[in-house]
Write an enzyme that holds these catalytic residues in place. Structure first.
Site, PDB file in Angstrom:
ATOM      1  N   ARG A 114      43.130  48.118  51.823  1.00 48.74           N
ATOM      2  CA  ARG A 114      42.740  49.448  51.335  1.00 48.74           C
ATOM      3  C   ARG A 114      42.536  49.435  49.820  1.00 48.74           C
ATOM      4  O   ARG A 114      41.633  50.098  49.310  1.00 48.74           O
ATOM      5  CB  ARG A 114      43.801  50.463  51.733  1.00 48.74           C
ATOM      6  CG  ARG A 114      43.882  50.671  53.242  1.00 48.74           C
ATOM      7  CD  ARG A 114      45.145  51.399  53.667  1.00 48.74           C
ATOM      8  NE  ARG A 114      45.241  51.453  55.131  1.00 48.74           N
ATOM      9  CZ  ARG A 114      46.325  51.841  55.788  1.00 48.74           C
ATOM     10  NH1 ARG A 114      47.407  52.225  55.118  1.00 48.74           N
ATOM     11  NH2 ARG A 114      46.340  51.852  57.108  1.00 48.74           N
ATOM     12  N   LYS A 133      36.173  54.910  13.149  1.00 51.34           N
ATOM     13  CA  LYS A 133      36.180  53.851  14.149  1.00 51.34           C
ATOM     14  C   LYS A 133      35.865  54.366  15.551  1.00 51.34           C
ATOM     15  O   LYS A 133      36.253  55.464  15.928  1.00 51.34           O
ATOM     16  CB  LYS A 133      37.542  53.146  14.167  1.00 51.34           C
ATOM     17  CG  LYS A 133      37.844  52.326  12.928  1.00 51.34           C
ATOM     18  CD  LYS A 133      39.107  51.500  13.113  1.00 51.34           C
ATOM     19  CE  LYS A 133      38.874  50.392  14.124  1.00 51.34           C
ATOM     20  NZ  LYS A 133      40.104  49.585  14.332  1.00 51.34           N
ATOM     21  N   ARG A 154      39.124  39.681  52.102  1.00 55.60           N
ATOM     22  CA  ARG A 154      39.441  40.945  52.789  1.00 55.60           C
ATOM     23  C   ARG A 154      39.156  40.851  54.282  1.00 55.60           C
ATOM     24  O   ARG A 154      39.909  41.384  55.102  1.00 55.60           O
ATOM     25  CB  ARG A 154      38.632  42.083  52.171  1.00 55.60           C
ATOM     26  CG  ARG A 154      39.060  43.463  52.657  1.00 55.60           C
ATOM     27  CD  ARG A 154      38.251  44.547  51.986  1.00 55.60           C
ATOM     28  NE  ARG A 154      38.749  45.866  52.334  1.00 55.60           N
ATOM     29  CZ  ARG A 154      37.968  46.896  52.646  1.00 55.60           C
ATOM     30  NH1 ARG A 154      36.654  46.765  52.641  1.00 55.60           N
ATOM     31  NH2 ARG A 154      38.491  48.068  52.950  1.00 55.60           N
ATOM     32  N   SER A 187      40.449  56.150  16.501  1.00 56.83           N
ATOM     33  CA  SER A 187      41.597  55.589  15.807  1.00 56.83           C
ATOM     34  C   SER A 187      42.496  56.724  15.325  1.00 56.83           C
ATOM     35  O   SER A 187      42.014  57.773  14.901  1.00 56.83           O
ATOM     36  CB  SER A 187      41.135  54.755  14.610  1.00 56.83           C
ATOM     37  OG  SER A 187      42.215  54.453  13.746  1.00 56.83           O
ATOM     38  N   ARG A 233      61.570  31.085  57.955  1.00 56.11           N
ATOM     39  CA  ARG A 233      61.443  32.301  57.157  1.00 56.11           C
ATOM     40  C   ARG A 233      62.208  32.056  55.870  1.00 56.11           C
ATOM     41  O   ARG A 233      63.316  31.538  55.894  1.00 56.11           O
ATOM     42  CB  ARG A 233      61.981  33.538  57.893  1.00 56.11           C
ATOM     43  CG  ARG A 233      61.063  34.000  59.038  1.00 56.11           C
ATOM     44  CD  ARG A 233      61.602  35.236  59.737  1.00 56.11           C
ATOM     45  NE  ARG A 233      61.765  36.323  58.800  1.00 56.11           N
ATOM     46  CZ  ARG A 233      62.785  37.183  58.852  1.00 56.11           C
ATOM     47  NH1 ARG A 233      63.744  37.046  59.749  1.00 56.11           N
ATOM     48  NH2 ARG A 233      62.863  38.156  57.970  1.00 56.11           N
ATOM     49  N   ASN A 258      36.624  52.381  18.765  1.00 59.12           N
ATOM     50  CA  ASN A 258      37.182  51.136  19.280  1.00 59.12           C
ATOM     51  C   ASN A 258      36.655  50.812  20.684  1.00 59.12           C
ATOM     52  O   ASN A 258      36.526  51.712  21.527  1.00 59.12           O
ATOM     53  CB  ASN A 258      38.706  51.233  19.335  1.00 59.12           C
ATOM     54  CG  ASN A 258      39.322  51.358  17.961  1.00 59.12           C
ATOM     55  OD1 ASN A 258      38.904  50.691  17.029  1.00 59.12           O
ATOM     56  ND2 ASN A 258      40.323  52.226  17.830  1.00 59.12           N
TER      57      ASN A 258
END
Length: 361
Positions: free
Chosen positions: A40, A202, A104, A196, A235, A204
């Site tokens: 999922r 800035k 998957r 920033s 196990r 970023n």
């Protein structure tokens, strides 16, 4: 598992209560639950990888012939195109997608009983281990394994590898964008950078930073999971338990990286003018490889190397473009030096390679 079994038994009531958890062991349930969670969790990862590759395909097509400096070992090497770079990013994303899809599709249920023999199920009347496991897999929507895998941890290792590769792939994109978006380079920019707290000017590259960070964390999480392949007995004690936290974190980390990569790719701003400007930073020396190939047959290999070495030194020392220095050489008067020294004319098969890469689906 103990309180869960008690609660389920109470919830289903009679006459079904005695059948709850009959023949299975705790690891059967938890491993199956882990595979369900992983399946999922990979769905939104795949969706975001699809968004990323579509955005990169558009960038590659638009900038198929947009020249830019190719860089090796941090230095300008020869010209390339942004289209080819974006196509390369997309190719990696598709590689990650394909690995995740394969993993998957094969995520299995776990059913083995106390020690992987299904003995209790036989005692309760099961006639076929294969039919039992396949029926369980159909109900869970997972694959049916050929053997119980309590200590055969291939599914976890394969999942870890696919997730770590995906995180690294997206980290490559992030690292490139971090470099290309530097103030001094300015060839790309995130569509909406982060601010920033102290410097208002800035913007970023926050998404790229998150991708680079995820790429550094994922391999260590995967390494722990690979270490758990050495699981003892039928196990294990410790090896199985050590998987839980790193696998959960690796799923979260890769999911976040895929989301950030999609946002980055869809909003990426490309500055073709900055790319063209940066191609001129070496004063034409970025095409020295081409000049070596062209001048060697004309002047001889030794003379061509001697000439270009001397002109490269002078270009740096005198601050003059290579094309200007070449025009002063009597040996080269009849050559089309403007074309030979133009970076945009030396991108090789970049356009063809981009086209070929975009054929992949």
């Amino acid at each position: 598992m103990i309180p869960l079994v008690a609660d389920l038994t109470t919830a289903v009531g009679e006459p079904y209560g005695p059948y709850v958890h009959r023949g299975a062991t705790s690891q059967d349930i938890l491993d199956t639950a882990t595979m369900l969670v992983a399946s999922r969790a990979l769905e939104p990862v795949l969706a975001d990888l699809a968004r990323t590759e579509r955005a990169l395909a558009r960038q590659a097509a638009v900038h198929r012939d947009t020249p830019m400096p190719g860089r090796t070992l941090t230095q300008q090497a020869v010209p390339t195109t942004f289209g080819l770079k974006a196509a390369g990013w997309r190719s990696l994303v598709l590689d990650a997608r394909d690995r995740i899809i394969r993993v998957r599709e094969t995520l299995p249920v776990q059913l083995g009983g106390a020690a992987g023999t299904l003995a209790a199920f036989e005692a309760y009347g099961a006639r076929s281990a294969t039919a039992l496991t396949e029926a369980y897999a159909r109900e869970a929507g997972l694959a049916a394994p050929s053997l119980p895998w309590h200590t055969l941890r291939t599914p976890i290792a394969d999942l870890a590898g696919a997730l770590a590769f995906a995180a690294g792939t997206l980290g490559k994109i992030g690292e490139d964008v971090l470099t290309l978006s530097r103030t001094e380079i300015g060839e790309v920019a995130e569509g909406s950078g982060g601010g920033s707290s102290a410097m208002p000017h800035k913007a970023n590259p926050v998404r790229s930073t998150l991708l680079a960070a995820a790429a550094r964390r994922a391999p260590q999480l995967a390494a722990t999971l690979y270490g758990c392949v050495a699981a003892g007995d039928e196990r294990p004690a410790g090896a199985w338990h050590a998987e839980w936290e790193p696998l959960r974190e690796l799923l979260r980390l890769t999911g976040g990286a895929a989301r950030d990569a999609a946002g980055l790719a869809e909003g990426l701003s490309v500055n073709a003018e900055a790319m063209r400007r940066n191609l001129d930073l070496t004063r034409g020396l970025i095409v020295s490889e081409r000049l070596s190939a062209v001048l060697a047959p004309r002047l001889g290999r030794a003379r061509a190397k001697e000439l270009l070495t001397d002109l490269a030194r002078r270009a740096h020392a005198e601050g003059r473009p290579l094309s200007e220095l070449l025009t002063e050489e009597a040996e080269l008067k009849d050559m089309d030096l403007a074309t030979l020294t133009g970076p945009a004319h030396y991108t090789g098969f970049a356009g063809v390679l981009t086209d070929r890469a975009l054929e992949r689906r």
